[in-house]
Write a protein that holds these residues in place. Structure first.
Motif, PDB file in Angstrom:
ATOM      1  N   ALA A  37       0.826  -1.205   0.000  1.00 29.65           N
ATOM      2  CA  ALA A  37       0.000   0.000   0.000  1.00 29.65           C
ATOM      3  C   ALA A  37       0.860   1.255   0.000  1.00 29.65           C
ATOM      4  CB  ALA A  37      -0.911  -0.001   1.228  1.00 29.65           C
ATOM      5  N   LEU A  38       1.898   1.260   0.821  1.00 20.27           N
ATOM      6  CA  LEU A  38       2.766   2.428   0.913  1.00 20.27           C
ATOM      7  C   LEU A  38       3.485   2.680  -0.405  1.00 20.27           C
ATOM      8  CD1 LEU A  38       3.780   4.646   2.753  1.00 20.27           C
ATOM      9  CD2 LEU A  38       5.503   3.069   3.639  1.00 20.27           C
ATOM     10  N   GLU A  39       3.927   1.619  -1.051  1.00 20.97           N
ATOM     11  CA  GLU A  39       4.607   1.763  -2.341  1.00 20.97           C
ATOM     12  C   GLU A  39       3.668   2.332  -3.397  1.00 20.97           C
ATOM     13  OE1 GLU A  39       8.096   1.695  -4.513  1.00 20.97           O
ATOM     14  OE2 GLU A  39       7.768   1.260  -2.380  1.00 20.97           O
ATOM     15  N   LEU A  40       2.438   1.850  -3.409  1.00 22.93           N
ATOM     16  CA  LEU A  40       1.449   2.370  -4.363  1.00 22.93           C
ATOM     17  C   LEU A  40       1.147   3.838  -4.095  1.00 22.93           C
ATOM     18  CD1 LEU A  40      -1.007  -0.663  -4.485  1.00 22.93           C
ATOM     19  CD2 LEU A  40       0.245   0.283  -6.444  1.00 22.93           C
ATOM     20  N   ALA A  41       1.005   4.197  -2.824  1.00 20.92           N
ATOM     21  CA  ALA A  41       0.691   5.589  -2.466  1.00 20.92           C
ATOM     22  C   ALA A  41       1.816   6.530  -2.874  1.00 20.92           C
ATOM     23  CB  ALA A  41       0.424   5.701  -0.968  1.00 20.92           C
ATOM     24  N   LYS A  42       3.047   6.041  -2.864  1.00 22.99           N
ATOM     25  CA  LYS A  42       4.190   6.870  -3.250  1.00 22.99           C
ATOM     26  C   LYS A  42       4.268   7.076  -4.756  1.00 22.99           C
ATOM     27  CE  LYS A  42       7.330   5.714   0.583  1.00 22.99           C
ATOM     28  NZ  LYS A  42       8.563   4.972   0.958  1.00 22.99           N
ATOM     29  N   ASN A  43       3.813   6.081  -5.509  1.00 21.25           N
ATOM     30  CA  ASN A  43       4.042   6.094  -6.951  1.00 21.25           C
ATOM     31  C   ASN A  43       2.815   6.377  -7.804  1.00 21.25           C
ATOM     32  OD1 ASN A  43       6.960   5.320  -7.040  1.00 21.25           O
ATOM     33  ND2 ASN A  43       6.208   3.506  -5.982  1.00 21.25           N
ATOM     34  N   LYS A  44       1.643   6.423  -7.194  1.00 21.11           N
ATOM     35  CA  LYS A  44       0.428   6.721  -7.936  1.00 21.11           C
ATOM     36  C   LYS A  44      -0.378   7.792  -7.211  1.00 21.11           C
ATOM     37  CE  LYS A  44      -1.991   3.692 -10.063  1.00 21.11           C
ATOM     38  NZ  LYS A  44      -2.905   2.574 -10.398  1.00 21.11           N
ATOM     39  N   VAL A  45      -1.204   8.484  -7.946  1.00 17.82           N
ATOM     40  CA  VAL A  45      -2.062   9.524  -7.365  1.00 17.82           C
ATOM     41  C   VAL A  45      -3.453   8.941  -7.155  1.00 17.82           C
ATOM     42  CG1 VAL A  45      -3.117  11.774  -7.711  1.00 17.82           C
ATOM     43  CG2 VAL A  45      -0.763  11.380  -8.453  1.00 17.82           C
ATOM     44  N   PHE A  46      -3.938   9.038  -5.923  1.00 15.44           N
ATOM     45  CA  PHE A  46      -5.282   8.550  -5.601  1.00 15.44           C
ATOM     46  C   PHE A  46      -6.127   9.700  -5.065  1.00 15.44           C
ATOM     47  CE2 PHE A  46      -2.531   4.821  -5.125  1.00 15.44           C
ATOM     48  CZ  PHE A  46      -3.200   3.910  -5.933  1.00 15.44           C
ATOM     49  N   ASP A  47      -7.439   9.567  -5.277  1.00 14.79           N
ATOM     50  CA  ASP A  47      -8.370  10.558  -4.727  1.00 14.79           C
ATOM     51  C   ASP A  47      -8.726  10.239  -3.294  1.00 14.79           C
ATOM     52  OD1 ASP A  47      -9.054  12.342  -7.098  1.00 14.79           O
ATOM     53  OD2 ASP A  47      -9.426  10.350  -7.937  1.00 14.79           O
ATOM     54  N   ILE A  48      -8.613   8.963  -2.924  1.00 16.59           N
ATOM     55  CA  ILE A  48      -8.930   8.550  -1.550  1.00 16.59           C
ATOM     56  C   ILE A  48      -8.361   7.158  -1.308  1.00 16.59           C
ATOM     57  CG2 ILE A  48     -11.149   7.441  -2.048  1.00 16.59           C
ATOM     58  CD1 ILE A  48     -12.209   8.956   0.500  1.00 16.59           C
ATOM     59  N   ILE A  49      -8.067   6.856  -0.033  1.00 17.34           N
ATOM     60  CA  ILE A  49      -7.544   5.544   0.340  1.00 17.34           C
ATOM     61  C   ILE A  49      -8.417   4.953   1.434  1.00 17.34           C
ATOM     62  CG2 ILE A  49      -5.593   4.295   1.359  1.00 17.34           C
ATOM     63  CD1 ILE A  49      -3.732   6.376   0.150  1.00 17.34           C
ATOM     64  N   LEU A  50      -8.861   3.700   1.239  1.00 12.38           N
ATOM     65  CA  LEU A  50      -9.531   2.921   2.283  1.00 12.38           C
ATOM     66  C   LEU A  50      -8.466   2.016   2.881  1.00 12.38           C
ATOM     67  CD1 LEU A  50     -12.913   1.784   0.668  1.00 12.38           C
ATOM     68  CD2 LEU A  50     -12.489   3.738   2.130  1.00 12.38           C
ATOM     69  N   LEU A  51      -8.200   2.147   4.171  1.00 13.20           N
ATOM     70  CA  LEU A  51      -7.041   1.498   4.774  1.00 13.20           C
ATOM     71  C   LEU A  51      -7.443   0.717   6.019  1.00 13.20           C
ATOM     72  CD1 LEU A  51      -3.940   1.164   4.935  1.00 13.20           C
ATOM     73  CD2 LEU A  51      -3.858   3.386   6.098  1.00 13.20           C
ATOM     74  N   ASP A  52      -7.277  -0.604   5.964  1.00  6.02           N
ATOM     75  CA  ASP A  52      -7.587  -1.442   7.117  1.00  6.02           C
ATOM     76  C   ASP A  52      -6.525  -1.253   8.202  1.00  6.02           C
ATOM     77  OD1 ASP A  52      -8.990  -3.400   8.564  1.00  6.02           O
ATOM     78  OD2 ASP A  52      -7.620  -4.964   7.878  1.00  6.02           O
ATOM     79  N   VAL A  53      -6.944  -1.306   9.452  1.00  4.74           N
ATOM     80  CA  VAL A  53      -6.007  -1.147  10.571  1.00  4.74           C
ATOM     81  C   VAL A  53      -5.132  -2.387  10.727  1.00  4.74           C
ATOM     82  CG1 VAL A  53      -5.822  -0.965  13.073  1.00  4.74           C
ATOM     83  CG2 VAL A  53      -7.414   0.512  11.839  1.00  4.74           C
ATOM     84  N   MET A  54      -5.752  -3.570  10.726  1.00  7.41           N
ATOM     85  CA  MET A  54      -5.043  -4.815  10.999  1.00  7.41           C
ATOM     86  C   MET A  54      -4.502  -5.409   9.703  1.00  7.41           C
ATOM     87  SD  MET A  54      -5.295  -4.958  14.243  1.00  7.41           S
ATOM     88  CE  MET A  54      -4.781  -6.628  14.622  1.00  7.41           C
ATOM     89  N   LEU A  55      -3.235  -5.108   9.423  1.00  5.18           N
ATOM     90  CA  LEU A  55      -2.586  -5.597   8.216  1.00  5.18           C
ATOM     91  C   LEU A  55      -1.343  -6.394   8.594  1.00  5.18           C
ATOM     92  CD1 LEU A  55      -2.648  -2.351   6.021  1.00  5.18           C
ATOM     93  CD2 LEU A  55      -4.063  -4.382   5.678  1.00  5.18           C
TER      94      LEU A  55
END
Length: 228
Positions: A37-55
């Protein structure tokens, strides 16, 4: 087409969310662990992220905090617990909202659309100075930079908006509901606790003694104001 990143290690949940959001013509990217998830967030532009706590690996809190180091993309935390502490921690780490599992997919979509709608609104400040100086604090509105005694202070978008709103209206007391509507939008789905967490984090960054604030004061039982 709005771009959404969905992060959860439960593949059936991810599949269901992805299918539902794509029905609303959203482009959905998925990740099943924090590192991905962190790698994707660094390299792509998103309008919003749904992020589970327990990963597995990096937790959702870790990922949220890391993303806030380089992006103000809206983040909704997904938590399997009804524990208030999880919700508070999510806000502490920079999340914009939280949804407790099990959830109704219609609620998820409603919150996504509300946050995206708010972010589309252009904030216009007319006839206001572009550089503000208050004591040893300097605020550059165009670059959204804040410095105190020459030292840059790293504020999130919400913290900056709270600070400037209060500063433009010194000594005016804003209730938690007022701040929630003004900063998060009239269709905000949070509560007063969301405001309290952000104000506390803001004080920790701009006040030399957050326990005895110089700038942002509390009117007990009412709300907050900028002392002039």
């Amino acid at each position: 087409m709005k771009k959404v990143l969905v992060v959860d290690d439960e593949k059936l949940i991810v599949k269901g969310i992805k299918f539902s959001l794509e029905q609303d013509e959203m482009e959905v990217t998925v990740a099943y662990n924090g590192e991905e998830a962190l790698e994707l967030a660094k390299n792509k532009v998103f309008d919003i992220i749904l992020l589970d706590v327990m990963l597995p690996g990096l937790s959702g809190f870790d990922v949220c905090q890391a993303i806030r180091g380089f992006s103000d993309v809206p983040i909704i935390m997904l938590t399997a617990k009804g524990d208030d502490m999880d919700k508070i921690l999510g806000l502490e780490y920079g999340a914009d909202d939280y949804i407790t599992k099990p959830f109704n997919i219609l609620e998820v979509k409603a919150r996504i659309k509300a946050i995206i709608r708010r972010n589309k609104k252009k904030e216009t400040i007319t006839e206001q100075p572009r550089l503000l100086v208050e004591g040893d604090m300097t605020i550059e509105l165009d670059s959204r930079r804040v410095s105190i005694a020459g030292k840059d202070i790293n504020l999130t978008a919400k913290e900056f908006n709270i600070l400037t709103l209060l500063l433009f209206h010194p000594n005016k007391v804003y209730s938690r509901d007022d701040l929630l509507k003004a900063v998060w939008g009239s269709d905000a789905l949070g509560d007063g606790r969301t405001v309290d967490v952000h104000v506390r984090r803001l004080r920790e960054k701009i006040e030399s003694n957050p326990g005895e604030p110089k700038y942002i004061q509390t009117k007990w039982g009412v709300g907050y104001y900028f002392k002039k």
